[in-house]
Design an enzyme around this catalytic site. Structure first.
Site, PDB file in Angstrom:
ATOM      1  NE  ARG A  36      -3.674   0.311   2.562  1.00 54.39           N
ATOM      2  CZ  ARG A  36      -4.557   0.218   3.546  1.00 54.39           C
ATOM      3  NH1 ARG A  36      -4.553   1.111   4.523  1.00 54.39           N
ATOM      4  NH2 ARG A  36      -5.438  -0.766   3.577  1.00 54.39           N
ATOM      5  CG  HIS A  82      -6.669  -1.190  -5.665  1.00 57.08           C
ATOM      6  ND1 HIS A  82      -5.483  -1.647  -5.150  1.00 57.08           N
ATOM      7  CD2 HIS A  82      -7.013  -0.131  -4.890  1.00 57.08           C
ATOM      8  CE1 HIS A  82      -5.110  -0.893  -4.137  1.00 57.08           C
ATOM      9  NE2 HIS A  82      -6.045   0.040  -3.947  1.00 57.08           N
ATOM     10  CE1 TYR A 127     -21.017  16.228 -13.619  1.00 64.04           C
ATOM     11  CE2 TYR A 127     -19.884  16.258 -11.501  1.00 64.04           C
ATOM     12  CZ  TYR A 127     -21.061  16.290 -12.236  1.00 64.04           C
ATOM     13  OH  TYR A 127     -22.263  16.396 -11.597  1.00 64.04           O
TER      14      TYR A 127
END
Length: 757
Positions: A36, A82, A127
């Site tokens: 991570r 993931h 967007y």
């Protein structure tokens, strides 16, 4: 503890909470560290970043493709590779798309992807649109060439690359930050050309040192034009240990009397800087600034304007203060903690990191060449079988037409492998033309040459290194650019003191007989007309400037000093000096002084001793004061006198018995402290009984008149009349005329003033 102790009679596993907690926390720690928070040395990416890049390549979002909605990419990433939150995944994606966050950004974004003032102001993923940049090619171009290992995804339905085959050390080029469990990483970005040159030098000189590598890598290179002001020796020490810090400073220039800031340190918000400056202005800590403006736009991404109140403002001193008190100068921590080829985290120095990455690159290139060689050998093998078929085409056709299972017959008849026989059987009729035979022979020749070249490289370490060197040069040419963050030598920034910030103006300090002090603006203050507490009265008023310390002396000969801005206003009755200083028991404050630090003073006691010293010698930050004048027993301090010219001035001293002595001032010593030298001779018996002591001490400039006042009597001594009082230092002096044994005061008058009178 035996395993059977963990299982009860019902077959349910029971583990002591201590063992379970240790095991669970260890597994969690290793997951955070390895999967991570820390980047891998090979491609310089964390798992989530690697999966985003790979998922985008699988979607065909190369630099030449059309943009695609970011939500599509995030969906593929969290659905296939993931399994975490979409917001966290999208934020990691945004970071790689921001050119002000990544030195060489990996994702080309379209839409609102945040701004330097607010990096987290990006639009939602529904967007924005995105695709990969050209730079991402250095991570992906060799992915399908057998260069890396593949591992199953989280549910085992797909495979994903364990690492990307980077052609350049992205871990240095883009850097990385992350906080794991018990460790963290902070790797600054670097310039691609500089890193490539350092790698080439390391290939050619395996015994290179960090110092020699730093001749190529001058230092980090952030995605901003702000200056790196860390000294070079500190940068080299940082690269030697892998741990250190960096300082960046904004870039500014004067323009039409204003100060224009054109570049800010990495990840510093211009809006926040203006807020920090405005906060100081509201607290009246920056009275020399009149206005602030943010004129940033698309053409000038950073343009902050500071408007000074006048042209007399020291712009360099002002900016030094802002560097010290705002984010215009910022310090960055460096901790080059990376997961190495061994799979373990380690803090690398520059030499170790580049050397280990070169080992990674050699392995990638070797696997790529071997993969290609295997493909070439396989194709050559097939072509050789096809060529046998063309040489015996009629017999091959007959076998195929005659036999129910022609494959084993062909293999036995022409000594073919299974793969060769299968290729012959899969041939189309159009490939039986004579022209195809010529093509096969030409391809076979080309592949044979390629095989020979590949084998030479694989069998030669020097050829392999030469290939890596060539590819590094090509990538540096294709993707490299000039350094953005210049490395400059700058003085350390210092904040302005309260005295420096406040405007310099004339002030008057008034001290009362009981040691109460106050400050009035201007020099036209009559201290005797001010109000005082009952039983107190005016003692002394001294004039100076607001940037000069106020100096006080007590009856024991100690000096004290205060900044004038700490003194109360003359509108009130002031504050007691005993609240600022630790006055010795039984002592009182007797005088006050102000002036330039280099002002020369004459200090002495009424016992007839004294010396010269600078006013700066009286300054002290100690509340207990500073021992200055050593007083003989029973003596008192004489009011200090300012010296204008110690070479030509004369010292005039008068005792209470009416004796006066005049001698050159340069006969007296300049001392930092002490009793001083004898000024005038006073018999020890008379001094002990206070029958004879110095009552008046004056500095008499050459050619001036000296006027003495004794009650209503006045005596003016012209320069010619003063000759009879001249003598040597330490003499008894000459008696003044009758009626002037008790001189109240004395005045010095210039010759032209006496003529006017």
């Amino acid at each position: 503890m035996d395993q059977e102790n963990f299982i009860n009679i019902e077959g349910i596993e029971k583990i002591p909470i201590q063992i379970f907690s240790e095991k669970a926390y260890l597994e969690y720690s290793m997951y955070v560290i390895l999967d991570r928070a820390l980047p891998t040395i090979g491609d310089g990416l964390k798992p989530v970043q690697r999966r985003i890049i790979y998922a985008m390549s699988e979607l065909g979002l190369k630099a030449t493709a059309k943009y695609k909605k970011s939500a599509r990419t995030v969906g593929d990433v969290i659905g296939k590779f993931h399994p975490h939150g979409d917001a966290a995944c999208y934020e990691a994606m945004v970071l790689m798309a921001q050119p002000f966050s990544y030195r060489y950004h990996l994702i080309d974004g379209q839409g609102n992807w945040g701004s330097p003032d607010d990096p987290k102001s990006f639009a939602a993923m529904r967007y924005t649109e995105s695709k990969l940049t050209r730079y991402s090619e250095i991570l992906l171009n060799e992915l399908g060439q057998g260069t890396v290992s593949w591992v199953p995804n989280f549910d085992g339905t797909l495979d994903e690359p364990a690492i990307l085959p980077a052609r350049l050390p992205n871990v240095l080029l883009n850097g990385s930050t992350g906080i794991a469990v018990g460790m963290a990483t902070d790797i600054p970005p670097h310039n691609l050309r500089e890193v490539a040159d350092a790698l080439i030098h390391l290939i050619d000189h395996p015994d290179a040192t960090v110092e020699t590598l730093c001749e190529f890598i001058k230092g980090p290179d952030f995605p901003t034009d702000a200056e790196i002001i860390t000294p070079r020796d500190h940068i080299i020490d940082m690269y030697k240990t892998g741990i250190g810090s960096l300082r960046m400073r904004a870039v500014y220039h004067p323009e039409n009397g204003d100060i224009v800031i054109t570049a800010l340190p990495h990840q510093v918000s211009g809006a926040k800087v203006l807020e920090q400056i405005a906060a100081q202005m509201q607290k009246k800590k920056l009275p020399m600034i009149e206005d602030l403006r943010d004129e940033s736009d698309h053409e000038d991404p950073t343009r902050l304007v500071i408007v000074p109140k006048s042209n007399r403002v020291d712009k360099e001193a002002l900016m030094a203060h802002l560097f010290a008190t705002t984010d215009l100068e910022r310090t960055y921590r460096v901790n080059m903690n990376v997961i190495g080829l061994s799979g373990r985290p380690k803090v690398y120095d520059l030499l170790s990191l580049l050397s280990e990455w070169l080992e990674f690159r050699k392995d990638i290139v070797t696997r790529r060449l071997q993969y290609r060689l295997n493909k070439v050998l396989e194709r050559i093998h097939v072509l050789e079988g096809l060529l046998i078929a063309y040489l015996n085409i009629d017999e091959v056709i007959a076998i195929i037409r005659r036999e129910d299972k022609p494959k084993p017959v062909l293999m036995e008849r022409f000594v073919l492998s299974d793969r060769q026989a299968e290729a012959i059987l899969e041939m189309k009729l159009r490939h039986l033309a004579k022209l195809e035979e010529i093509k096969i022979k030409g391809e076979l020749d080309d592949l044979s040459k390629e095989r020979e070249a590949l084998e030479k490289i694989l069998n030669s370490r020097a050829r392999l290194q030469s290939l890596i060197r060539k590819e590094l040069k090509e990538d540096a040419k294709n993707f490299g650019d000039d350094r953005r963050s210049p490395i400059k030598v700058r003085d350390e920034a210092k904040a302005l003191s309260q005295e420096d910030i406040k405007p310099v103006e004339p002030v008057t300090i008034i001290m009362s007989k009981n040691g109460w002090v106050r400050l009035a603006k201007g020099h036209d203050i009559d201290g005797e007309k001010l109000n005082y507490k009952s039983g107190d009265a005016f003692k002394i008023a001294v004039q100076g400037k607001s940037n000069q310390p106020a100096v006080f002396m007590d009856s024991s000969g100690r000096s004290y000093s205060l900044s004038t801005h700490t003194l109360p206003s003359a509108r009130g009755q002031g504050d007691p000096l005993s609240g600022h200083f630790n006055l010795p028991p039984g002592q009182t404050f007797v005088t006050a002084l102000m002036g330039e630090p280099e002002t020369l003073l004459f200090l002495g006691s009424d016992a007839g001793y004294g010396f010269m010293t600078d006013l700066a010698n009286l300054y002290t930050k100690n509340r207990n004061g500073k021992a200055l004048i050593t007083l003989p027993k029973g003596s008192k301090i004489i009011q200090p006198v300012v010296i204008t010219n110690k070479e030509s001035d004369q010292l005039a001293v008068i005792t209470n018995e009416g004796r006066m002595l005049l001698f050159p001032l340069n006969e007296m010593p300049i001392l930092p402290r002490g009793k001083g030298n004898k000024i005038i001779h006073i018999p020890s018996k008379q001094a002990a009984t206070r029958e004879d002591f110095v009552s008046i001490l004056f500095i008499l400039p050459l050619g001036h008149y000296f006027t003495l006042y004794s009650g209503k009597r006045t005596l003016t001594l012209k320069p010619g009349n003063l000759e009879e009082y001249k003598g040597k230092r330490g003499q008894r002096g000459k008696k003044l005329p009758r009626g002037y044994q008790n001189v109240d005061r004395a005045e010095i008058t210039e010759p032209q003033q006496m003529v006017l009178l």
